[in-house]
Design an enzyme around this catalytic site. Structure first.
Site, short mmCIF file in Angstrom:
data_model
loop_
_atom_site.label_atom_id
_atom_site.label_comp_id
_atom_site.label_asym_id
_atom_site.label_seq_id
_atom_site.Cartn_x
_atom_site.Cartn_y
_atom_site.Cartn_z
N GLY A 31 29.61 -11.73 -12.27
CA GLY A 31 29.68 -10.30 -11.97
C GLY A 31 31.15 -10.24 -10.92
CG ASN A 32 33.16 -6.69 -10.96
OD1 ASN A 32 32.99 -6.08 -10.23
ND2 ASN A 32 32.73 -6.86 -12.31
CB SER A 33 33.44 -8.28 -5.08
OG SER A 33 34.80 -8.20 -5.41
#
Ligand code: C5P
Length: 225
Positions: free
Chosen positions: A29-31
């Site tokens: 995922g990413n932030s």
């Protein structure tokens, strides 16, 4: 901008960050917080637009008067955006989309093994949604806006990279964020420049994600009129 100047228009906005599952509980995922896309959706609704927000894994509350379509992966987001593109007068891709996904999603939770062997993860490329909808327009006169987070490098400024990206993706406007200082992610503030089709850098007063949203809708409305 208290006027309902987007009345009669349908806008499609993506927000958040996609998750690419490895097994039922783990993902790449990413932030991305989703704040920018949610601000765009809320402000477009306040200005009279019919708004559909395709939201990837954001914890934010649904904005008032906005249809929210939850998605998880880049492929889900691709399906929802391309499936709805023909109804949209404008599409703003504010979501952070994973470029790659695991080639296989394992059905059961991946376990450690007694011999300490480490699993290998094969990745395959996800479709580029912004590129697809920009090169294959679903509706004449539709305005498509992309985002780019850039740091620049030894040979290229952030603007050089933004202009090349605008050209490659084929969108009408590209919002270029300078993320070199670790700024922007999760913040309420935004420092951005907007590039138009001619590669001209339109100044954006530095300020909130709400303020940037207002500037983006002003430019989209200017294209329509
Ligand atoms: O190539 P890059 O990820 O920097 O491009 C960012 C822009 O492209 C964003 O608007 C993002 O929503 C969009 N994008 C996309 N599909 C991808 C990757 C990025 O629509 N697979």
């Amino acid at each position: 901008q208290s006027v309902a100047d987007l009345t009669g228009k349908h806008v499609l906005v993506s927000a958040g960050g996609t998750r690419e599952h490895l097994d039922p509980v783990r993902f790449l995922g990413n932030s991305s917080s989703g704040k920018q896309g949610y601000a765009l959706a809320r402000i477009a609704a306040a200005r009279g637009a019919k708004v559909t927000l395709v939201a990837a894994n954001s914890e934010l509350p649904d904005p008032a008067g906005v249809q929210v379509v939850p998605v998880v992966s880049a492929q889900d987001l691709y399906d929802e955006i391309t499936g709805r593109a023909a109804d949209a007068d404008a599409i703003v891709m504010a979501a952070a989309v994973a470029d790659f996904r695991p080639a296989d999603v394992v059905e059961h939770k991946i376990k450690k093994t007694a011999d300490g062997a480490v699993p290998a993860v094969d990745l395959v490329q996800n479709p580029d949604i912004l590129h697809t909808i920009s090169h294959d327009r679903a509706r004449p006169g539709q305005i498509i806006v992309g985002f780019a987070a850039e740091t620049g490098d030894a040979d290229h400024t952030v603007l050089d990279l933004g202009r090349a990206k605008l050209e490659r993706k084929g969108c009408d406007l590209l919002v270029v964020n300078d993320v070199s200082g670790g700024k922007v992610f999760g913040s309420d503030l935004n420092e951005a420049v907007i590039l138009d089709r001619a590669g001209t850098a339109l100044p954006v007063p530095s300020g909130s994600k709400d303020a940037l949203s207002g500037v983006i809708w002003n430019l989209v409305a200017a294209h329509w009129s």
